[in-house]
Write a protein that holds these residues in place. Sequence first.
Motif, PDB file in Angstrom:
ATOM      1  N   ILE A 193       1.450   9.544   3.556  1.00 36.24           N
ATOM      2  CA  ILE A 193       2.435   9.750   4.633  1.00 36.24           C
ATOM      3  C   ILE A 193       2.942  11.194   4.618  1.00 36.24           C
ATOM      4  O   ILE A 193       3.136  11.811   5.680  1.00 36.24           O
ATOM      5  CB  ILE A 193       3.592   8.746   4.516  1.00 36.24           C
ATOM      6  CG1 ILE A 193       3.096   7.334   4.853  1.00 36.24           C
ATOM      7  CG2 ILE A 193       4.747   9.130   5.449  1.00 36.24           C
ATOM      8  CD1 ILE A 193       4.119   6.241   4.643  1.00 36.24           C
ATOM      9  N   LYS A 194       3.146  11.753   3.430  1.00 32.29           N
ATOM     10  CA  LYS A 194       3.563  13.165   3.339  1.00 32.29           C
ATOM     11  C   LYS A 194       2.547  14.071   4.035  1.00 32.29           C
ATOM     12  O   LYS A 194       2.910  15.013   4.757  1.00 32.29           O
ATOM     13  CB  LYS A 194       3.716  13.572   1.873  1.00 32.29           C
ATOM     14  CG  LYS A 194       4.977  13.064   1.186  1.00 32.29           C
ATOM     15  CD  LYS A 194       5.067  13.633  -0.228  1.00 32.29           C
ATOM     16  CE  LYS A 194       6.411  13.328  -0.887  1.00 32.29           C
ATOM     17  NZ  LYS A 194       6.539  11.938  -1.313  1.00 32.29           N
ATOM     18  N   GLU A 195       1.260  13.798   3.815  1.00 32.83           N
ATOM     19  CA  GLU A 195       0.209  14.594   4.451  1.00 32.83           C
ATOM     20  C   GLU A 195       0.232  14.424   5.971  1.00 32.83           C
ATOM     21  O   GLU A 195       0.085  15.390   6.722  1.00 32.83           O
ATOM     22  CB  GLU A 195      -1.165  14.182   3.906  1.00 32.83           C
ATOM     23  CG  GLU A 195      -1.435  14.607   2.480  1.00 32.83           C
ATOM     24  CD  GLU A 195      -1.484  16.124   2.335  1.00 32.83           C
ATOM     25  OE1 GLU A 195      -2.077  16.787   3.213  1.00 32.83           O
ATOM     26  OE2 GLU A 195      -0.911  16.643   1.364  1.00 32.83           O
ATOM     27  N   VAL A 196       0.416  13.186   6.421  1.00 34.03           N
ATOM     28  CA  VAL A 196       0.436  12.914   7.861  1.00 34.03           C
ATOM     29  C   VAL A 196       1.573  13.668   8.534  1.00 34.03           C
ATOM     30  O   VAL A 196       1.410  14.259   9.615  1.00 34.03           O
ATOM     31  CB  VAL A 196       0.559  11.394   8.121  1.00 34.03           C
ATOM     32  CG1 VAL A 196       0.808  11.115   9.608  1.00 34.03           C
ATOM     33  CG2 VAL A 196      -0.697  10.666   7.652  1.00 34.03           C
ATOM     34  N   LYS A 197       2.732  13.673   7.911  1.00 33.13           N
ATOM     35  CA  LYS A 197       3.905  14.301   8.525  1.00 33.13           C
ATOM     36  C   LYS A 197       3.740  15.816   8.681  1.00 33.13           C
ATOM     37  O   LYS A 197       4.410  16.431   9.513  1.00 33.13           O
ATOM     38  CB  LYS A 197       5.156  13.977   7.702  1.00 33.13           C
ATOM     39  CG  LYS A 197       5.589  12.512   7.818  1.00 33.13           C
ATOM     40  CD  LYS A 197       6.884  12.246   7.089  1.00 33.13           C
ATOM     41  CE  LYS A 197       8.054  12.868   7.799  1.00 33.13           C
ATOM     42  NZ  LYS A 197       9.338  12.602   7.135  1.00 33.13           N
ATOM     43  N   VAL A 223       9.448   3.878   4.577  1.00 33.85           N
ATOM     44  CA  VAL A 223      10.733   4.254   5.180  1.00 33.85           C
ATOM     45  C   VAL A 223      11.359   5.412   4.405  1.00 33.85           C
ATOM     46  O   VAL A 223      11.915   6.347   4.991  1.00 33.85           O
ATOM     47  CB  VAL A 223      11.682   3.037   5.234  1.00 33.85           C
ATOM     48  CG1 VAL A 223      13.091   3.457   5.659  1.00 33.85           C
ATOM     49  CG2 VAL A 223      11.135   1.985   6.193  1.00 33.85           C
ATOM     50  N   LYS A 224      11.258   5.351   3.078  1.00 32.32           N
ATOM     51  CA  LYS A 224      11.779   6.452   2.250  1.00 32.32           C
ATOM     52  C   LYS A 224      11.115   7.777   2.609  1.00 32.32           C
ATOM     53  O   LYS A 224      11.725   8.843   2.495  1.00 32.32           O
ATOM     54  CB  LYS A 224      11.542   6.153   0.764  1.00 32.32           C
ATOM     55  CG  LYS A 224      12.446   5.092   0.180  1.00 32.32           C
ATOM     56  CD  LYS A 224      13.853   5.600  -0.073  1.00 32.32           C
ATOM     57  CE  LYS A 224      13.908   6.551  -1.254  1.00 32.32           C
ATOM     58  NZ  LYS A 224      15.309   6.997  -1.511  1.00 32.32           N
ATOM     59  N   GLU A 225       9.861   7.702   3.063  1.00 31.05           N
ATOM     60  CA  GLU A 225       9.129   8.920   3.424  1.00 31.05           C
ATOM     61  C   GLU A 225       9.337   9.324   4.879  1.00 31.05           C
ATOM     62  O   GLU A 225       8.696  10.248   5.364  1.00 31.05           O
ATOM     63  CB  GLU A 225       7.636   8.741   3.139  1.00 31.05           C
ATOM     64  CG  GLU A 225       7.290   8.597   1.672  1.00 31.05           C
ATOM     65  CD  GLU A 225       7.740   9.790   0.840  1.00 31.05           C
ATOM     66  OE1 GLU A 225       7.743  10.922   1.379  1.00 31.05           O
ATOM     67  OE2 GLU A 225       8.103   9.593  -0.333  1.00 31.05           O
ATOM     68  N   GLY A 226      10.197   8.595   5.598  1.00 29.62           N
ATOM     69  CA  GLY A 226      10.534   9.010   6.952  1.00 29.62           C
ATOM     70  C   GLY A 226       9.953   8.170   8.067  1.00 29.62           C
ATOM     71  O   GLY A 226      10.163   8.479   9.249  1.00 29.62           O
ATOM     72  N   VAL A 227       9.222   7.107   7.732  1.00 27.26           N
ATOM     73  CA  VAL A 227       8.700   6.212   8.766  1.00 27.26           C
ATOM     74  C   VAL A 227       9.872   5.490   9.421  1.00 27.26           C
ATOM     75  O   VAL A 227      10.809   5.063   8.744  1.00 27.26           O
ATOM     76  CB  VAL A 227       7.700   5.212   8.144  1.00 27.26           C
ATOM     77  CG1 VAL A 227       7.459   4.029   9.062  1.00 27.26           C
ATOM     78  CG2 VAL A 227       6.381   5.919   7.831  1.00 27.26           C
ATOM     79  N   ARG A 228       9.830   5.309  10.742  1.00 30.92           N
ATOM     80  CA  ARG A 228      10.982   4.764  11.455  1.00 30.92           C
ATOM     81  C   ARG A 228      10.675   3.509  12.270  1.00 30.92           C
ATOM     82  O   ARG A 228      11.525   3.036  13.008  1.00 30.92           O
ATOM     83  CB  ARG A 228      11.583   5.846  12.371  1.00 30.92           C
ATOM     84  CG  ARG A 228      12.294   6.947  11.584  1.00 30.92           C
ATOM     85  CD  ARG A 228      13.515   6.387  10.857  1.00 30.92           C
ATOM     86  NE  ARG A 228      14.112   7.309   9.897  1.00 30.92           N
ATOM     87  CZ  ARG A 228      13.948   7.241   8.589  1.00 30.92           C
ATOM     88  NH1 ARG A 228      13.172   6.311   8.063  1.00 30.92           N
ATOM     89  NH2 ARG A 228      14.551   8.098   7.791  1.00 30.92           N
TER      90      ARG A 228
END
Length: 530
Positions: A193-197, A223-228
Amino acid sequence: MDSNQVKLYDTTLRDGTQGEDINFSVEDKILIAKKLDEIGIHYIEGGWPGSNPKDLQFFQEIQSIKLSNAKIVAFGSTCRPGLKPEEDSNIRALIDSGTQTVTLFGKSWDLHVTEALNINLEQNLKIIYDSIQYLKSHVSEVIFDAEHFFDGFKNNPQYSLETLKAAQEAKADWIVLCDTNGGTLAYEIQSIIKEVKRKISIPLGIHVHNDTEMAVANSILAVKEGVRLVQGTINGYGERCGNANLCSIIPTLKIKMGIDCISDEQLKKITEVSRFVSELANLPHSKSLPYVGESAFAHKGGVHVSAIRKTPLTYEHIQPERVGNRQRVLISDLSGESNILYKASEFGIDLESKDPNVRKILEQLKQLEHEGFQFEGAEGSFELLMKRALRKHKKFFELLGFRVIVEKKEEDSPPFSEATIMVRVGDQIEHTAAIGNGPVNALDNAIRKALEKFYPELKEVKLLDFKVRILSTKDGTGARTRVLIESGDGKSTWGTVGVSENIIQASWQALVDSIDYKLLKEEDKSESKS
């Protein structure tokens, strides 16, 4: 969007129905959608209108239902290879469903593109772009589910990211990262997810399956990584090992992480909704479900019960009432005096800790459990046991004798069962007989027939469940047998138990306790009114 705002997306009515033994009617789906709306779910995926008539009917009927919180979502695939979106019947069905939000899934794993679709990678990117762009001209919101994204990223990260970029360029409103096979571990979810963002700017969602028992954890860490946007199902229903369980995710987000995805009052309904959906699915509600299961706040060990009587926080991570559940104390041979005192209070029995009857009841309980009795599912029998020990139990009738006959006259004919019984109520003796579907049913019919003239309230009582357990298989057909009965009168239910080498005697014990319990409660009710 507020960085602390998380949207809840339920796919019970589509992905949940792909679980084994689950099949909802259109009426069921409407009822579930209403319940999901009540607890504040933001998106309800109703099904795939292009795949079957039932889902098509659901979308037609749900349009007349006024929902307070939720958007109804139609689900489908990108257009088929070789067709333009406007030529594809599945795309047309999504538009015709009448929803203003559509979720479209497309391939993001190169293996699926070349092997399942049998097209080249560039063609797949064009299919994603064209399908989303076309739908955006007909509906207000398009969610792109990047199917098998995490497996695809691990195999070919550059191409998987290209599929997301195609969706972003086509103006998708959300991109949902899917762990369709359920095999991705939590630390992989976070790093990917970090890479995707770093590459994608539009809001992200998460959709994970539970094949490694990681679905809830993976959703929370996303969610902790910013998914909403969090997708899941009620009770985790879904294909193979299921989907992420919203009944665990929602309380964790709200209570543990302070994310107000639903209101406090809506959260209190989540246990009710969990059990409602399992009832419509015709599946037993798992007692061990976190937050909403019957055992989620149940305590058995004496040390635990002693502690929670002082401070529930000692063995409960939240107050059960916050999720609409309740604290329970179980009775077994692991019980201590605290269990007895807790149950006495629950039953409205005045019993002090220094009362010698506490020790007497505890010793009797442990002896009975040693003999094979089990009171966890038979609290009716345990309440009667306590009241007998305290001499607070009234004897409503006296058995003078019974006889059960099973007769088989011909090889191919079913056996005939008849029970004859004699009881005394006060100074009157009732002698009667009844037939039944087997010896236990005949005995049940006979005792009811004998007593209903004295206690007409027994006509309300129905036998809801009957379980038989052989306690020691080494004794063969002479083994001790435990019978557990669940009874109800339309207002409440109660469990009773009997144990004997003779299954008829074990059944008799449980049946008599069931009748005694009902009559005791009726008497308590009358006394409270007077």
